[in-house]
Design a protein around this motif. Structure first.
Motif, short mmCIF file in Angstrom:
data_model
loop_
_atom_site.label_atom_id
_atom_site.label_comp_id
_atom_site.label_asym_id
_atom_site.label_seq_id
_atom_site.Cartn_x
_atom_site.Cartn_y
_atom_site.Cartn_z
N HIS A 1 -13.39 10.57 -4.99
CA HIS A 1 -12.82 10.36 -6.29
C HIS A 1 -11.55 9.54 -6.18
O HIS A 1 -10.60 9.92 -5.50
CB HIS A 1 -12.55 11.68 -6.99
N TYR A 2 -11.55 8.43 -6.88
CA TYR A 2 -10.44 7.49 -6.80
C TYR A 2 -9.11 8.12 -7.19
O TYR A 2 -8.12 7.97 -6.48
CB TYR A 2 -10.74 6.27 -7.67
N GLU A 3 -9.06 8.78 -8.31
CA GLU A 3 -7.79 9.34 -8.79
C GLU A 3 -7.19 10.33 -7.79
O GLU A 3 -5.97 10.37 -7.61
CB GLU A 3 -7.97 9.99 -10.16
N ILE A 9 -4.77 5.75 -0.66
CA ILE A 9 -5.37 4.42 -0.55
C ILE A 9 -4.28 3.36 -0.55
O ILE A 9 -4.26 2.47 0.31
CB ILE A 9 -6.38 4.17 -1.69
N PHE A 10 -3.35 3.43 -1.49
CA PHE A 10 -2.28 2.44 -1.57
C PHE A 10 -1.34 2.52 -0.37
O PHE A 10 -0.85 1.50 0.11
CB PHE A 10 -1.52 2.57 -2.89
N LYS A 11 -1.13 3.71 0.14
CA LYS A 11 -0.29 3.89 1.34
C LYS A 11 -0.93 3.17 2.53
O LYS A 11 -0.24 2.46 3.28
CB LYS A 11 -0.13 5.38 1.63
N GLN A 12 -2.23 3.32 2.70
CA GLN A 12 -2.92 2.69 3.82
C GLN A 12 -3.00 1.17 3.65
O GLN A 12 -2.86 0.44 4.63
CB GLN A 12 -4.31 3.29 3.98
N ILE A 13 -3.20 0.70 2.45
CA ILE A 13 -3.22 -0.75 2.20
C ILE A 13 -1.86 -1.34 2.52
O ILE A 13 -1.76 -2.40 3.16
CB ILE A 13 -3.64 -1.06 0.74
#
Length: 74
Positions: A1-3, A9-13
């Protein structure tokens, strides 16, 4: 689930962008398997990225690479 995972996700990017910004536009000139689970990638601007695929912290050439992580050396 994205939320549920959006923050991670943003931390890893962001972490990937920081590491790869040092080699943007460069070519890989060498890839060395130091030992099972520890790899050195050398770029045309002499930046090295050590990747540790193991569950244990590793050291190589005075560089400590945490488990399941990488270290950029310029």
């Amino acid at each position: 689930h994205y939320e549920c995972n959006k923050k991670e996700i943003f931390k890893q990017i962001h972490a990937a962008n920081v590491a790869l910004s040092t080699v943007k536009g460069q070519s890989i000139v060498d890839r060395n398997i130091i030992k099972l689970g520890l790899v050195e990638v050398v770029y045309s601007n002499n930046v090295k990225i050590y990747v540790n695929y193991t569950a244990d912290s590793q050291s190589y050439g005075g560089v400590k690479i945490p488990s399941m992580d990488y270290k950029v050396v310029s």
